[in-house]
Design a protein around this motif. Structure first.
Motif, PDB file in Angstrom:
ATOM      1  N   LEU A  36       0.829  -1.205   0.000  1.00 14.35           N
ATOM      2  CA  LEU A  36       0.000   0.000   0.000  1.00 14.35           C
ATOM      3  C   LEU A  36       0.865   1.257   0.000  1.00 14.35           C
ATOM      4  O   LEU A  36       0.613   2.200  -0.774  1.00 14.35           O
ATOM      5  CB  LEU A  36      -0.919  -0.007   1.224  1.00 14.35           C
ATOM      6  CG  LEU A  36      -1.771   1.256   1.431  1.00 14.35           C
ATOM      7  CD1 LEU A  36      -2.742   1.443   0.272  1.00 14.35           C
ATOM      8  CD2 LEU A  36      -2.504   1.194   2.764  1.00 14.35           C
ATOM      9  N   ILE A  37       1.886   1.287   0.849  1.00 19.17           N
ATOM     10  CA  ILE A  37       2.759   2.463   0.917  1.00 19.17           C
ATOM     11  C   ILE A  37       3.501   2.654  -0.399  1.00 19.17           C
ATOM     12  O   ILE A  37       3.614   3.776  -0.915  1.00 19.17           O
ATOM     13  CB  ILE A  37       3.739   2.327   2.098  1.00 19.17           C
ATOM     14  CG1 ILE A  37       2.976   2.387   3.419  1.00 19.17           C
ATOM     15  CG2 ILE A  37       4.804   3.410   2.057  1.00 19.17           C
ATOM     16  CD1 ILE A  37       3.808   2.056   4.633  1.00 19.17           C
ATOM     17  N   LEU A  38       4.007   1.558  -0.982  1.00 21.07           N
ATOM     18  CA  LEU A  38       4.700   1.665  -2.275  1.00 21.07           C
ATOM     19  C   LEU A  38       3.749   2.147  -3.366  1.00 21.07           C
ATOM     20  O   LEU A  38       4.132   2.970  -4.211  1.00 21.07           O
ATOM     21  CB  LEU A  38       5.304   0.313  -2.651  1.00 21.07           C
ATOM     22  CG  LEU A  38       6.504  -0.149  -1.816  1.00 21.07           C
ATOM     23  CD1 LEU A  38       6.911  -1.567  -2.211  1.00 21.07           C
ATOM     24  CD2 LEU A  38       7.687   0.797  -1.984  1.00 21.07           C
ATOM     25  N   TYR A  39       2.517   1.656  -3.349  1.00 26.62           N
ATOM     26  CA  TYR A  39       1.537   2.091  -4.357  1.00 26.62           C
ATOM     27  C   TYR A  39       1.208   3.579  -4.214  1.00 26.62           C
ATOM     28  O   TYR A  39       1.210   4.326  -5.202  1.00 26.62           O
ATOM     29  CB  TYR A  39       0.268   1.252  -4.234  1.00 26.62           C
ATOM     30  CG  TYR A  39      -0.902   1.831  -5.009  1.00 26.62           C
ATOM     31  CD1 TYR A  39      -0.947   1.764  -6.403  1.00 26.62           C
ATOM     32  CD2 TYR A  39      -1.946   2.471  -4.336  1.00 26.62           C
ATOM     33  CE1 TYR A  39      -2.014   2.307  -7.104  1.00 26.62           C
ATOM     34  CE2 TYR A  39      -3.009   3.010  -5.037  1.00 26.62           C
ATOM     35  CZ  TYR A  39      -3.034   2.936  -6.418  1.00 26.62           C
ATOM     36  OH  TYR A  39      -4.074   3.488  -7.114  1.00 26.62           O
ATOM     37  N   LEU A  40       0.946   4.014  -2.981  1.00 30.25           N
ATOM     38  CA  LEU A  40       0.623   5.424  -2.764  1.00 30.25           C
ATOM     39  C   LEU A  40       1.804   6.322  -3.114  1.00 30.25           C
ATOM     40  O   LEU A  40       1.628   7.411  -3.673  1.00 30.25           O
ATOM     41  CB  LEU A  40       0.207   5.640  -1.306  1.00 30.25           C
ATOM     42  CG  LEU A  40      -1.109   4.985  -0.867  1.00 30.25           C
ATOM     43  CD1 LEU A  40      -1.322   5.172   0.629  1.00 30.25           C
ATOM     44  CD2 LEU A  40      -2.283   5.546  -1.656  1.00 30.25           C
ATOM     45  N   ALA A  41       3.014   5.853  -2.788  1.00 33.37           N
ATOM     46  CA  ALA A  41       4.205   6.635  -3.123  1.00 33.37           C
ATOM     47  C   ALA A  41       4.395   6.724  -4.637  1.00 33.37           C
ATOM     48  O   ALA A  41       4.737   7.788  -5.164  1.00 33.37           O
ATOM     49  CB  ALA A  41       5.433   6.014  -2.458  1.00 33.37           C
ATOM     50  N   PHE A  42       4.168   5.626  -5.331  1.00 33.85           N
ATOM     51  CA  PHE A  42       4.306   5.641  -6.791  1.00 33.85           C
ATOM     52  C   PHE A  42       3.259   6.555  -7.424  1.00 33.85           C
ATOM     53  O   PHE A  42       3.559   7.305  -8.375  1.00 33.85           O
ATOM     54  CB  PHE A  42       4.165   4.223  -7.343  1.00 33.85           C
ATOM     55  CG  PHE A  42       4.258   4.143  -8.844  1.00 33.85           C
ATOM     56  CD1 PHE A  42       5.440   4.440  -9.496  1.00 33.85           C
ATOM     57  CD2 PHE A  42       3.151   3.781  -9.605  1.00 33.85           C
ATOM     58  CE1 PHE A  42       5.532   4.370 -10.883  1.00 33.85           C
ATOM     59  CE2 PHE A  42       3.234   3.714 -10.981  1.00 33.85           C
ATOM     60  CZ  PHE A  42       4.432   4.010 -11.620  1.00 33.85           C
ATOM     61  N   ARG A  43       2.052   6.534  -6.907  1.00 31.79           N
ATOM     62  CA  ARG A  43       1.009   7.415  -7.430  1.00 31.79           C
ATOM     63  C   ARG A  43       1.378   8.884  -7.217  1.00 31.79           C
ATOM     64  O   ARG A  43       1.180   9.727  -8.102  1.00 31.79           O
ATOM     65  CB  ARG A  43      -0.325   7.090  -6.763  1.00 31.79           C
ATOM     66  CG  ARG A  43      -1.524   7.746  -7.421  1.00 31.79           C
ATOM     67  CD  ARG A  43      -2.812   7.266  -6.805  1.00 31.79           C
ATOM     68  NE  ARG A  43      -2.942   7.708  -5.407  1.00 31.79           N
ATOM     69  CZ  ARG A  43      -4.025   7.475  -4.671  1.00 31.79           C
ATOM     70  NH1 ARG A  43      -5.044   6.774  -5.179  1.00 31.79           N
ATOM     71  NH2 ARG A  43      -4.083   7.887  -3.422  1.00 31.79           N
ATOM     72  N   GLU A  44       1.946   9.187  -6.051  1.00 30.59           N
ATOM     73  CA  GLU A  44       2.379  10.557  -5.801  1.00 30.59           C
ATOM     74  C   GLU A  44       3.561  10.926  -6.685  1.00 30.59           C
ATOM     75  O   GLU A  44       3.683  12.069  -7.137  1.00 30.59           O
ATOM     76  CB  GLU A  44       2.751  10.702  -4.317  1.00 30.59           C
ATOM     77  CG  GLU A  44       3.283  12.063  -3.919  1.00 30.59           C
ATOM     78  CD  GLU A  44       2.258  13.174  -4.073  1.00 30.59           C
ATOM     79  OE1 GLU A  44       2.661  14.352  -4.022  1.00 30.59           O
ATOM     80  OE2 GLU A  44       1.053  12.875  -4.262  1.00 30.59           O
ATOM     81  N   TRP A  45       4.435   9.962  -6.945  1.00 30.45           N
ATOM     82  CA  TRP A  45       5.577  10.199  -7.828  1.00 30.45           C
ATOM     83  C   TRP A  45       5.099  10.569  -9.236  1.00 30.45           C
ATOM     84  O   TRP A  45       5.656  11.460  -9.870  1.00 30.45           O
ATOM     85  CB  TRP A  45       6.450   8.943  -7.863  1.00 30.45           C
ATOM     86  CG  TRP A  45       7.694   9.054  -8.689  1.00 30.45           C
ATOM     87  CD1 TRP A  45       8.882   9.609  -8.315  1.00 30.45           C
ATOM     88  CD2 TRP A  45       7.881   8.589 -10.029  1.00 30.45           C
ATOM     89  NE1 TRP A  45       9.795   9.517  -9.333  1.00 30.45           N
ATOM     90  CE2 TRP A  45       9.207   8.891 -10.402  1.00 30.45           C
ATOM     91  CE3 TRP A  45       7.058   7.938 -10.945  1.00 30.45           C
ATOM     92  CZ2 TRP A  45       9.721   8.573 -11.651  1.00 30.45           C
ATOM     93  CZ3 TRP A  45       7.571   7.623 -12.193  1.00 30.45           C
ATOM     94  CH2 TRP A  45       8.876   7.932 -12.537  1.00 30.45           C
TER      95      TRP A  45
END
Length: 660
Positions: free
Chosen positions: A375-384
């Motif tokens: 979840l954290i990696l997904y949210l970070a990638f979306r913000e990226w």
């Protein structure tokens, strides 16, 4: 009034001169020292270091509690809900340990490590409030990584046997440890294991390279970051860890995309990366015999020979108990029933963190741990993806025409790429069982969580809430160390006693008449079982040491045997799935002349570990004591040699049986 006053009293980089900000910095400094200590003390592999580690967690939690209480503003408390993401898995592992696992003394270390990792994640998410806190933490890690590279280079070229001295907080003194002979010729840095060292470098190399190739810093700073990154790449080669080299190549392939380079630059980057890795590979292949042997071995056997065996055993254990697993710490013990003939390594861990979690904790444990990570990696990638590649900074000079990568995008790129490559390496290693790497993993996750624009939870400040924070915060800050430190202190005695027993076995002729050595060894093991009465292996080790006194004081074998028997039975009462404990029981019964019962104990060990050559050796040695069972002794020792053809003590025993 306090807030207006603080706005006029700032210190460069430090920020506002407020009590809350000072306490935030105390947390950051505590975490920085905490991680540095673990990295330079064998990655926290020894319980001596973890005594200090858990104490530092308590100190950091105390500063965190004071920080929450120090803010006198009327604004509500603001908490990042991602900080709670790993609390369910912590609760599950604790329940699994105490309700499911039959190997609690082994799983307790894992629970203690996970508790510290999740505590660090919470502190990172809630206390690293300003960018300068994060920059300081990254600067400290960059300095630690550079020192780690220098240590690896010194070790590889100058002192191959070097390892750092370990501080023993119980004795308040430093002591030496020795590098295992199988690692000589490979860089291990301050970790004592080349794979752990490579895992650390793999986590840290991409922040350097992203900083060097992205439009963020001045040209001089970028040149330094590129140089330091290349030094880390070289250190990974010095570790000769094949899995890390493969992940390094994948990361270098992705690097141009991460720094948002143009297509022409991407192609040039790929070519330069291929040239760099190819040149380094062929240079090592031609000048380093150990590296050449490792590559040739990998080619001959088609990749790996030992890891697939361990992976297969872990998968089979998972299929036996797919939901809850076999219990935290169970893998190593259950492996004996699945050990194939001719496999003579002691695995300890699966060399695949995902499979080990499945085998020990089942699907529930795997999902509870890795779902928040995903979840954290997904949210970070979306913000990226949402962030612009560059922003114009009017106050910047001589930095790419006043354009630079925004801070959130830079942090996600630098930390995220290293974290993803590290997660890839977990398919081949067990880094999350190394405390320093586990804490760095949670720190990087926390930094990614800081970059995610998620709605914060706001809680109105009230007097009862402040009192609750005070009581809960200080209780946790004191109770966690008060519970964990005795556990680690017990492990210090258990491991020191076991180490002395191993040295005794390896230097039998020199030490078998050393009364002082026996007194220290047995005293250490007695202290270990007194502090950890549920540690089945500790009772077994004490039984072995008591029986070994027959070398020192011949003629008192019956007395030593009776005492050793009691300790061995205590060990088996705690857990009967221990071949070594059955062997120690057999030794104790033999000293008392109870040969039939001793034979049954040895035979039980062969049933638990049917493909372990040392177990069959002990059984054969016992059978050889009686003339009537010498034919069976010959069969047992020949079976031991089939399992491990070059075993020296089995060869000598076979010769003794044939030529009595």
């Amino acid at each position: 009034m306090a807030d207006r006053y603080s706005k006029h009293h700032k210190v460069a980089f430090f920020g506002d001169l407020t009590l809350a900000n000072c306490l935030d910095w105390c947390v950051v400094l505590c975490v920085s020292g905490w991680l540095s200590l673990l990295i330079f003390q064998l990655g926290g592999a020894r319980p001596d270091t973890m005594v200090i580690s858990v104490a530092l967690l308590g100190v950091a939690l105390m500063f965190h509690t004071l920080c929450l209480l120090a803010d006198n503003s009327r604004d509500p408390f603001t908490l990042n809900p991602l900080g709670l993401a790993f609390f369910p898995v912590l609760l599950y592992v604790a329940l699994n340990l105490y309700l499911v696992s039959s190997y609690g003394w082994r799983g307790q270390e894992e629970l203690l490590g996970l508790l510290q990792g999740i505590g660090l994640f919470w502190l990172t998410v809630q206390n690293f409030r300003t960018r300068n806190h994060i920059w300081f933490m990254m600067l400290v890690l960059a300095g630690v990584a550079c020192v780690a590279v220098l240590l690896g280079i010194m070790q590889f070229f100058h002192r191959p046997e070097w390892l750092p001295q370990i501080f023993d907080p119980l004795e308040s003194q430093m002591y030496h440890v020795w590098l295992p002979t199988q690692y000589l010729g490979r860089a291990t840095g301050s970790f004592g294991a080349p794979t752990s060292y490579a895992g650390f470098l793999l986590l840290m190399v991409f922040p350097f390279l992203v900083a060097g190739f992205s439009r963020r810093f001045s040209p001089m700073a970028r040149a330094f970051f590129v140089y330091a990154g290349l030094m880390l790449v070289g250190a990974i080669f010095l570790s000769m860890t094949r899995g890390a080299l493969i992940l390094l190549a994948i990361g270098l392939f992705l690097l141009p995309f991460v720094v948002r380079a143009k297509f022409k630059t991407i192609v040039i980057g790929w070519l330069l990366s291929a040239l760099l890795l190819g040149a380094a590979f062929f240079l090592f292949l031609n000048v380093n015999e150990s590296f050449r042997e490792r590559i040739n071995t990998a080619i001959e056997i088609g990749g790996e020979s030992s890891r697939p065996v361990m992976w297969h055993a872990a998968w089979k254990q998972f299929l036996d108990e797919p939901v809850l697993g076999n219990g935290v710490g169970a893998y190593d013990f259950l492996f004996e029933g699945q050990r194939p003939e001719g496999f003579n390594l002691s695995p300890g861990h699966v060399h695949n963190d995902y499979l080990e979690t499945l085998a020990d904790q089942g699907l529930i444990g795997l999902v509870l741990f890795w779902a928040p990570v995903a979840l954290i990696l997904y949210l970070a990638f979306r913000e990226w993806l949402r962030q612009p590649d560059t922003v114009r900074i009017s106050s910047m000079r001589d930095n790419g025409g006043n354009l630079r990568m925004p801070t959130p995008k830079f942090l996600i790129s630098a930390v995220g790429l290293g974290l993803i490559m590290f997660c890839g390496h977990l398919f081949l290693e067990f880094h999350l069982r190394t405390p320093a790497l586990l804490l760095l993993f949670f720190l990087f996750l926390g930094l990614l969580a800081k970059c995610v624009p998620i709605k914060r939870v706001q809680i109105k400040r009230t007097v009862p809430l402040r009192m609750g924070i005070l009581v809960c915060g200080f209780s946790l800050a004191m109770l966690i160390p008060l519970w964990a430190i005795p556990q680690y202190a017990a492990l210090i005695y258990v491991q020191n006693g076991r180490r002395m027993m191993t040295d005794f076995t390896q230097n039998l002729e020199e030490l078998k008449r050393d009364e002082a050595y026996f007194d220290i060894m047995i005293g250490t093991l007695r202290e270990g079982v007194q502090r950890a009465p549920k540690n089945a292996e500790a009772w077994s080790d004490l039984s072995n040491a008591i029986a070994a006194q027959d070398y020192l004081r011949p003629g008192r074998g019956g007395e030593f045997g009776r005492e050793a028997e009691g300790f061995a039975r205590k060990s088996l009462q705690l857990n009967a799935n221990q071949p070594q404990a059955w062997i120690n029981l057999g030794n104790a019964l033999s000293l008392q002349g109870r040969m039939i019962e001793a034979g049954e104990a040895y035979r039980k060990a062969t049933e638990i570990a049917p493909n372990r050559s040392d177990v069959w050796y002990f059984y054969a040695a016992h059978l050889n004591l009686l003339i009537s069972t010498r034919p069976q002794a010959l069969e047992a020792v020949e079976h031991s040699l089939r399992l491990q053809p070059g075993r020296e003590d089995s060869i000598n025993l076979r010769r003794k049986i044939l030529v009595p």
